[in-house]
Design a protein around this motif. Structure first.
Motif, PDB file in Angstrom:
ATOM      1  N   LEU A   1      46.512   2.422  -2.639  1.00 54.45           N
ATOM      2  CA  LEU A   1      47.501   1.824  -1.735  1.00 54.45           C
ATOM      3  C   LEU A   1      48.493   2.863  -1.221  1.00 54.45           C
ATOM      4  O   LEU A   1      48.877   2.825  -0.046  1.00 54.45           O
ATOM      5  N   ARG A   2      48.919   3.764  -2.080  1.00 55.05           N
ATOM      6  CA  ARG A   2      49.838   4.820  -1.622  1.00 55.05           C
ATOM      7  C   ARG A   2      49.217   5.608  -0.479  1.00 55.05           C
ATOM      8  O   ARG A   2      49.860   5.910   0.528  1.00 55.05           O
ATOM      9  N   ASN A   3      47.939   5.964  -0.640  1.00 54.31           N
ATOM     10  CA  ASN A   3      47.263   6.730   0.391  1.00 54.31           C
ATOM     11  C   ASN A   3      47.001   5.901   1.637  1.00 54.31           C
ATOM     12  O   ASN A   3      47.067   6.404   2.761  1.00 54.31           O
ATOM     13  N   TYR A   4      46.705   4.622   1.449  1.00 50.29           N
ATOM     14  CA  TYR A   4      46.429   3.752   2.593  1.00 50.29           C
ATOM     15  C   TYR A   4      47.690   3.563   3.434  1.00 50.29           C
ATOM     16  O   TYR A   4      47.662   3.692   4.670  1.00 50.29           O
ATOM     17  N   PHE A   5      48.811   3.262   2.792  1.00 53.91           N
ATOM     18  CA  PHE A   5      50.045   3.021   3.529  1.00 53.91           C
ATOM     19  C   PHE A   5      50.635   4.315   4.101  1.00 53.91           C
ATOM     20  O   PHE A   5      51.386   4.291   5.069  1.00 53.91           O
ATOM     21  N   LYS A   6      50.270   5.449   3.520  1.00 52.70           N
ATOM     22  CA  LYS A   6      50.753   6.743   3.998  1.00 52.70           C
ATOM     23  C   LYS A   6      50.017   7.187   5.262  1.00 52.70           C
ATOM     24  O   LYS A   6      50.539   7.920   6.069  1.00 52.70           O
ATOM     25  N   SER A   7      48.773   6.730   5.408  1.00 54.91           N
ATOM     26  CA  SER A   7      47.933   7.178   6.536  1.00 54.91           C
ATOM     27  C   SER A   7      48.324   6.483   7.844  1.00 54.91           C
ATOM     28  O   SER A   7      49.009   5.490   7.860  1.00 54.91           O
TER      29      SER A   7
END
Length: 277
Positions: free
Chosen positions: A271-277
């Motif tokens: 989720l961190r990577n998804y929302f960061k992208s």
């Protein structure tokens, strides 16, 4: 304790003692105090069990390092914290690491190879982001070489934990490797790892999950954990994926709520990577 978790923990004890090949399903079930039928309700085979163990440890390892890199504010502390955390994890989970090395040496299982490659690439992304942050344009042409040097340090020095029973000062080891890394990063002038090589090597990683895949994992986690702030946070994060309405600060707060729960480390990373992208 969840039966699947019990089987994994007890099997790990046997694998560390006897080795993977020499441990039978019968021995695992006896060690767990369960029937073979109960074992096969959780795992279809011993191979599936070892793959589940890899997921359990590697998800925790990669997500913990990713969190550290992204949440250490002081650049002066980052590299030392990185190395300290890496080797502290190796020390704590040396039994699993030994099993993993043996399995890598003997395995021709395609699923195993694909899984380990995906985790390796996820770790590459974390290390590369740290290198770019710490050294910037100074390593524009050599950043991939520096990343491979760091991975080399991780692999080589981990042998002190895995093959020799030595008393080690982790703080001294981390400071020593920081010095070595700084020297390499600032003095490498002949890059070997080209952009073409990187592109040829890269495949989609576990960290590049689609929204639907993430939703499936969230749903699984929600069903696995009892009523708690983590479960409430997962429900809100699921809704945020479906229909974004929350502020970035609130999303970060929800991610922080789930980060330390043993069932939520990987979904927190995704989720961190998804929302960061």
């Amino acid at each position: 304790m969840i039966k699947k978790q019990l089987i994994m923990e007890k099997a790990l004890e046997l694998f560390a003692e006897k080795g993977f090949e020499s441990t039978s399903v019968q021995q695992i079930t006896e060690h767990c105090g369960i029937s073979k039928g109960a074992f096969y309700l959780s795992f279809k085979s011993k191979d599936e069990l070892i793959l589940a163990l890899i997921d359990y440890f590697m998800m925790k390892f990669v997500s913990d390092i990713d969190y550290l890199v992204n949440n250490t504010k002081n650049d002066d502390d980052l590299l030392q914290k990185f190395y300290y955390t890496i080797f502290d994890s190796f020390r704590q989970h040396s039994d699993f690491a030994k099993i993993l090395i043996k399995e890598q040496m003997r395995s021709f299982n395609e699923e195993f190879i694909i899984k380990m490659r995906a985790y390796d690439l996820s770790m590459d992304e974390v290390i590369l982001s740290m290198v770019e942050r710490l050294y910037g344009d100074e390593v524009k042409q050599t950043k991939h070489d520096v990343m491979y040097c760091i991975k080399g340090f991780m692999k080589t020095y981990s042998e002190l934990f895995l093959f020799y029973d030595l008393p080690l000062d982790l703080d001294l080891l981390a400071r020593s490797l920081v010095e070595k890394t700084n020297v390499l990063a600032r003095h490498i002038t002949v890059p070997f790892i080209t952009t073409e090589l990187v592109q040829m090597r890269q495949q989609p990683t576990n960290g590049e999950a689609t929204k639907n895949q993430i939703l499936e994992i969230i749903e699984k986690n929600i069903n696995e954990i009892e009523e708690s702030i983590e479960k409430e946070s997962l429900l809100l994060l699921k809704q945020q994926l479906i229909e974004p309405t929350l502020s970035p600060a609130l999303v970060n707060g929800l991610l922080e709520n789930i980060r330390s729960h043993p069932h939520c480390k990987w979904i927190s990373y995704l989720l961190r990577n998804y929302f960061k992208s």
